[in-house]
Design a protein around this motif. Structure first.
Motif, short mmCIF file in Angstrom:
data_model
loop_
_atom_site.label_atom_id
_atom_site.label_comp_id
_atom_site.label_asym_id
_atom_site.label_seq_id
_atom_site.Cartn_x
_atom_site.Cartn_y
_atom_site.Cartn_z
N GLN A 177 0.85 -1.19 0.00
CA GLN A 177 0.00 0.00 0.00
C GLN A 177 0.89 1.25 0.00
N PRO A 178 1.43 1.61 -1.15
CA PRO A 178 2.36 2.73 -1.21
C PRO A 178 1.74 4.06 -0.80
N GLY A 179 0.43 4.20 -0.91
CA GLY A 179 -0.21 5.46 -0.55
C GLY A 179 -0.21 5.76 0.93
N GLU A 180 0.22 4.78 1.77
CA GLU A 180 0.26 5.04 3.21
C GLU A 180 1.45 5.91 3.60
N GLY A 181 2.45 6.02 2.76
CA GLY A 181 3.59 6.88 3.08
C GLY A 181 3.22 8.35 2.98
N MET A 182 3.73 9.14 3.92
CA MET A 182 3.34 10.56 3.97
C MET A 182 3.72 11.31 2.69
N PHE A 183 4.92 11.05 2.18
CA PHE A 183 5.38 11.78 1.00
C PHE A 183 4.65 11.31 -0.25
N ARG A 184 4.58 9.97 -0.45
CA ARG A 184 3.96 9.46 -1.67
C ARG A 184 2.47 9.72 -1.70
N ALA A 185 1.84 9.89 -0.55
CA ALA A 185 0.41 10.17 -0.52
C ALA A 185 0.08 11.49 -1.23
N LEU A 186 1.08 12.37 -1.32
CA LEU A 186 0.86 13.66 -1.98
C LEU A 186 0.81 13.53 -3.50
N PHE A 187 1.21 12.38 -4.03
CA PHE A 187 1.27 12.18 -5.47
C PHE A 187 0.44 10.94 -5.83
N PRO A 188 -0.86 11.13 -6.06
CA PRO A 188 -1.76 9.99 -6.29
C PRO A 188 -1.35 9.09 -7.44
N PHE A 189 -0.67 9.61 -8.44
CA PHE A 189 -0.29 8.78 -9.59
C PHE A 189 0.68 7.67 -9.18
N THR A 190 1.33 7.79 -8.02
CA THR A 190 2.29 6.77 -7.58
C THR A 190 1.61 5.60 -6.87
N TRP A 191 0.36 5.78 -6.46
CA TRP A 191 -0.29 4.70 -5.70
C TRP A 191 -1.69 4.36 -6.18
N ARG A 192 -2.27 5.14 -7.07
CA ARG A 192 -3.66 4.93 -7.46
C ARG A 192 -3.88 3.56 -8.11
N ARG A 193 -2.95 3.13 -8.97
CA ARG A 193 -3.10 1.84 -9.64
C ARG A 193 -3.07 0.69 -8.64
N ARG A 194 -2.14 0.75 -7.66
CA ARG A 194 -2.05 -0.30 -6.64
C ARG A 194 -3.30 -0.31 -5.77
N GLU A 195 -3.82 0.87 -5.45
CA GLU A 195 -5.04 0.95 -4.64
C GLU A 195 -6.22 0.31 -5.37
N LYS A 196 -6.30 0.54 -6.67
CA LYS A 196 -7.39 -0.05 -7.45
C LYS A 196 -7.27 -1.57 -7.47
N ALA A 197 -6.05 -2.07 -7.63
CA ALA A 197 -5.83 -3.52 -7.64
C ALA A 197 -6.20 -4.14 -6.30
N ASN A 198 -5.85 -3.46 -5.20
CA ASN A 198 -6.19 -3.98 -3.87
C ASN A 198 -7.71 -4.03 -3.67
N ILE A 199 -8.41 -3.01 -4.14
CA ILE A 199 -9.87 -2.99 -4.00
C ILE A 199 -10.50 -4.11 -4.82
N GLU A 200 -10.01 -4.31 -6.03
CA GLU A 200 -10.55 -5.39 -6.87
C GLU A 200 -10.33 -6.75 -6.22
N LYS A 201 -9.16 -6.95 -5.65
CA LYS A 201 -8.87 -8.22 -4.99
C LYS A 201 -9.75 -8.40 -3.76
N ALA A 202 -9.92 -7.32 -2.98
CA ALA A 202 -10.76 -7.39 -1.78
C ALA A 202 -12.20 -7.71 -2.15
N GLU A 203 -12.71 -7.08 -3.18
CA GLU A 203 -14.09 -7.33 -3.59
C GLU A 203 -14.26 -8.75 -4.11
N ALA A 204 -13.25 -9.28 -4.82
CA ALA A 204 -13.34 -10.65 -5.31
C ALA A 204 -13.39 -11.63 -4.14
N LEU A 205 -12.60 -11.37 -3.11
CA LEU A 205 -12.62 -12.24 -1.93
C LEU A 205 -13.93 -12.11 -1.17
#
Length: 361
Positions: A177-205
Motif C-alpha cells: 500500500q504505497p499510498g500510506e507513506g506521507m510523502f507518496r500520498a501527496l502524489f496519487p499517480f504513484t499509488w492509485r493503480r495499486r489501490e485499485k488492484a487492492n480494492i478489486e482483490k478485496a471485492e473478489a474475496l
C-alpha cells in the motif's frame, strides 16, 4: 476451463513448482473456485485435487507417532516450552507441519493449543525453543513480520475493526500500500493503480465469502459467523503460504459452518497450507489430512484422522471414564451427545422440581 495433470503438479516428491508453493498457471487464487468443481475430461485430473493427492501420497507411509518427521515440512519446531509461574503450558519437543496439507490441532480445553499458536506467530515469547517457517528462523520475529513472510493467523475471538467498513477491513490486510507513506500520498499517480488492484482483490474475496453485499457496512454490524468469514478473507489478502485458524467454527451457526468448511478445503486446493484448532471431532475426521493431539501442553499423538481417533491416549484425553467410545465413529459420538443432552435436561428438570417444592413449602 483450466485443467492440468494432477501428477504433474502434485506428485509425491514435492520437488515441482507446485510442490514448493507456486500456484498453477499463475492464476489469481481467488478465481479458482469459479471452475475448480467442473467435471474433468477423461484421464485428466482437476487441479483442485492435485495438492490433496500430493499430501495423501506424502503422508501414506509416515508413522503415527508424536514428533514424526514429514516428507515436505513447511513449519518445524524444536524444544518449544512456555511456563507461567510453576505451570508449563506448552512443552513441544518436536513438531513438523506438512506443506499443502490440512492439519488439525486438537485437544481438551487447557491443552495449550492457542498458546502454541501465539508462540509460533510471535504473539508470545517462549522460555525455550526454536522454530522455522519455510527455512527461515522465526525465534525473534515480530508478528507483523511473520505475516509478511506468508504465515498468517486468525483468532478465536475475532479481531475485526468494528468502526471501519467491511471493505476497509479487507484493505488493512493488503501487503503493498504505497499510498500510506506521507510523502507518496501527496502524489496519487504513484499509488492509485495499486489501490485499485487492492480494492478489486478485496471485492473478489468478499464475493467468494458471500460478504460482497456487506462491503459498505460497518464490520461491527456483522454476525459472529460473518466476522469469522471476514477475518479469513482478510488473511487471504496477503496470498499466504500458511494459514493458522484458531477455532474457526466457534460460535458459528450451522448455516455458515458448511461455508467455512468449504473455504478451508478450497485453501488447500489453491496451494495453501492450513493448520487449525477445532473441538468438533466429527468435522476434524472428515476434512483433516493429518491430526495432532495436545494434552497438558504436550503432543501426545498424531497421525491420519481415523487412526488417531482410535489411539487410547487420545480417547483418554477427551473422554476419561468414557474411554470405550470410538472417536472415529460418528454414530457413537451422536449417541454420546444425545445422552449428555438428556442428562443435562434431566438435571435441569430435577433442579426445577426441587425449586418448585421449596417454593410450595
Amino acid at each position: 476451463m483450466h485443467r492440468t495433470d494432477g501428477r504433474a503438479n502434485g506428485g509425491a516428491g514435492g520437488g515441482t513448482a507446485a510442490g514448493r508453493g507456486a500456484r498453477p498457471d499463475d492464476k489469481p487464487f481467488y478465481e479458482l473456485s469459479r471452475w475448480a468443481t467442473k467435471v474433468p475430461q477423461e484421464e485428466r485430473t482437476l487441479i483442485s485435487t492435485a495438492y490433496r493427492d500430493k499430501v495423501e501420497e506424502d503422508l501414506k507411509f509416515v508413522e503415527n507417532v508424536p514428533g514424526v518427521p514429514k516428507p515436505d515440512p513447511i513449519l518445524v519446531a524444536d524444544g518449544v516450552t512456555r511456563r507461567f509461574g510453576g505451570m508449563t503450558a506448552v512443552d513441544v519437543r518436536h513438531f513438523e507441519l506438512e506443506r499443502h496439507g490440512v492439519t488439525a490441532l486438537i485437544g481438551p480445553n487447557g491443552a495449550g493449543k492457542t498458546t502454541f499458536f501465539n508462540l509460533l506467530t510471535g504473539f508470545d515469547a517462549p522460555n525455550t525453543g526454536t522454530w522455522r517457517f519455510d527455512g527461515h528462523d522465526l525465534g525473534r520475529v515480530r508478528p507483523e513480520q511473520v505475516a509478511r513472510m506468508g504465515m498468517v493467523r486468525t483468532f478465536q475471538l475475532t479481531k475485526v475493526m468494528s468502526r471501519l467498513s467491511v471493505l476497509d477491513n479487507m484493505l488493512l490486510g493488503a501487503p503493498d500500500q504505497p499510498g500510506e507513506g506521507m510523502f507518496r500520498a501527496l502524489f496519487p499517480f504513484t499509488w492509485r493503480r495499486r489501490e485499485k488492484a487492492n480494492i478489486e482483490k478485496a471485492e473478489a474475496l468478499l464475493e467468494r465469502f458471500l460478504l460482497i453485499k456487506k462491503k459498505d457496512d460497518l464490520a461491527g454490524s456483522l454476525s459472529g459467523g460473518q466476522r469469522k468469514l471476514l477475518e479469513m478473507a482478510r488473511a487471504l489478502m496477503r496470498d499466504p503460504q500458511l494459514v493458522m485458524l484458531d477455532e474457526p467454527m466457534a460460535g458459528v451457526n450451522p448455516a455458515l459452518k458448511q461455508s467455512l468448511l468449504d473455504h478451508i478445503l478450497a485453501l488447500r486446493e489453491e496451494g495453501t497450507t492450513v493448520l487449525f484448532v477445532e473441538h468438533d471431532i466429527t468435522m476434524v475426521r472428515h476434512i483433516a489430512d493429518w491430526v495432532v493431539v495436545m494434552a497438558e501442553g504436550r503432543i501426545v499423538a498424531e497421525g491420519r484422522p481415523k487412526e488417531v481417533m482410535r489411539d487410547p491416549s487420545v480417547i483418554d484425553a477427551y473422554l476419561g471414564a468414557r474411554a470405550d467410545i470410538d472417536l472415529g465413529d460418528d454414530a457413537a459420538l451422536g449417541r454420546l451427545e444425545a445422552a449428555d443432552g438428556a442428562a443435562a435436561t434431566d438435571g435441569m428438570t430435577e433442579t426445577g422440581g426441587a425449586s418448585a417444592g421449596r417454593e410450595a413449602r
